[in-house]
Design an enzyme around this catalytic site. Structure first.
Site, PDB file in Angstrom:
ATOM      1  CG  HIS A 182      -2.456   5.326   5.503  1.00 49.37           C
ATOM      2  ND1 HIS A 182      -3.178   4.235   5.082  1.00 49.37           N
ATOM      3  CD2 HIS A 182      -3.215   6.417   5.208  1.00 49.37           C
ATOM      4  CE1 HIS A 182      -4.322   4.639   4.572  1.00 49.37           C
ATOM      5  NE2 HIS A 182      -4.372   5.962   4.621  1.00 49.37           N
ATOM      6  CD  GLU A 183      -2.268  10.138   6.357  1.00 44.61           C
ATOM      7  OE1 GLU A 183      -2.416  10.778   5.293  1.00 44.61           O
ATOM      8  OE2 GLU A 183      -3.194   9.510   6.889  1.00 44.61           O
ATOM      9  CG  HIS A 186      -2.674   8.967   1.283  1.00 46.79           C
ATOM     10  ND1 HIS A 186      -3.390   8.237   0.359  1.00 46.79           N
ATOM     11  CD2 HIS A 186      -3.343   8.822   2.466  1.00 46.79           C
ATOM     12  CE1 HIS A 186      -4.428   7.686   0.935  1.00 46.79           C
ATOM     13  NE2 HIS A 186      -4.426   8.007   2.223  1.00 46.79           N
ATOM     14  CG  HIS A 192      -7.814   5.352   1.196  1.00 46.29           C
ATOM     15  ND1 HIS A 192      -8.537   6.498   1.393  1.00 46.29           N
ATOM     16  CD2 HIS A 192      -6.811   5.384   2.120  1.00 46.29           C
ATOM     17  CE1 HIS A 192      -8.013   7.194   2.392  1.00 46.29           C
ATOM     18  NE2 HIS A 192      -6.956   6.539   2.842  1.00 46.29           N
TER      19      HIS A 192
END
Length: 338
Positions: A182-183, A186, A192
């Protein structure tokens, strides 16, 4: 056996926590309990006790958090919270925020992580590279832009290639494959899912179930800020928060228009089919291929190997080759961590 008072137990527990923080050791949490947590619940547990301004834990002078885990400069933070929509436009849609040569240069402060956590971070990178043309390599002195991964306060990252040396934090409570992926997504430039411009056609945000100061986390980004690449809204995305994100009463803050996905949102197992497709579109992974997405059956697309990749209805194994011949020739597309 001597019994300890409740006060003594609490003091000892607090000392153990402080020691683990000082030496960069992970805080032990119940593994079975973690398996049930959505991506946002993991982030909330890791980040909830820290102020939105976390500059004291960072080498940067000003680092602010929004949406639990997105790092902003002071200027970005103030612009995002400005009531004038035009002044809130701190768009990262610009391709200047993509990593040059499709390669992310990074350093890991391995002295503050166990070998298992370093391997978990590397497995997150490996999953992204497995499904896309994006590569990761350790930074050298001559590199300009790079990421410094450190054991800081909570789990957070900037979005896209933002500054010459930008930080990414995996602190206590972030020790999870899905959090790592997830990070890293990013850092590659992906926001998101629940902030997409078309969000309100797919989910209802229940603002009555959150505190006033939490509502900013559900601001919609318009098409000048994010690029959806014409792909559909993705309930299965690892970038989509779960149903109770930022709730102040335990009730749902996100309700899916399609009720079948109410307990699907919040995936932290790994990249979904459309996460993979978005990343491939963002980094133009198939410009060298002679076939196009339109040539692929069953809503498939052209993968980095110039073969058609099709969706599978599972979070654990989201992609397969569209052609039976390709399955025989090239095997499985499933990512297997090392």
């Amino acid at each position: 056996m001597e019994k300890f008072s409740q006060k003594t137990v609490l003091i000892l527990a607090g000392l153990m926590f402080l020691i683990s923080q000082s030496f960069g050791l992970p805080v032990k949490v119940n593994d079975n309990e973690n398996e049930e947590l959505s991506i946002d619940e993991m982030l909330r547990r890791a980040n909830e006790n820290f102020d939105s301004n976390i500059a004291s834990e960072s080498n940067d002078q000003d680092v602010y958090l929004t949406e639990y885990d997105i790092a902003l400069t002071k200027e970005q933070y103030e612009a995002l919270h400005n009531t004038d929509p035009q002044k809130r436009t701190v768009a990262l849609k610009d391709e200047n925020y993509r990593w040059a040569d499709k390669t992310v240069k990074y350093t890991i402060d391995s002295s503050k992580f166990t070998a298992d956590i370093v391997k978990m971070i590397e497995n997150g990178m490996a999953e992204i590279s497995h499904f896309s043309c994006v590569k990761f390599r350790q930074a050298v002195a001559s590199d300009g832009y790079q990421i410094k991964i450190f054991n800081g306060t909570g789990c957070w990252s900037y979005v896209g290639e933002v500054k010459p040396v930008q930080e990414m934090s995996f602190g206590p409570g972030c020790n999870d494959h899905g959090i790592m992926v997830h990070e890293l997504l990013h850092a590659l430039g992906i926001h998101h899912e629940q902030t997409r411009p078309d969000r309100d056609s797919f989910v209802t945000i229940n603002f009555e179930n959150m505190n006033e100061d939490r509502k900013v986390n559900f601001k919609l980004y318009d098409n000048t800020y994010v690029n959806t690449f014409g792909l559909p809204y993705d309930y299965r995305s690892i970038m989509h928060y779960g149903k109770t994100a930022f709730s102040n009463n335990g009730k749902d803050t996100i309700t899916t228009k399609d009720s079948a996905y109410q307990d699907v949102i919040g995936n932290r197992k790994g990249m979904s089919f459309f996460d993979v497709r978005t990343l491939n579109a963002m980094y133009k992974c198939t410009t060298h291929c002679t076939i196009k997405d339109a040539d692929c059956p069953n809503n498939g697309f052209v993968g980095k190997d110039c073969k058609c990749w099709c969706p599978l209805p599972t979070d654990d194994y989201p992609i397969e080759y569209c052609s039976a011949d390709d399955k025989t020739k090239y095997g499985s597309l499933k990512f297997v961590p090392k």
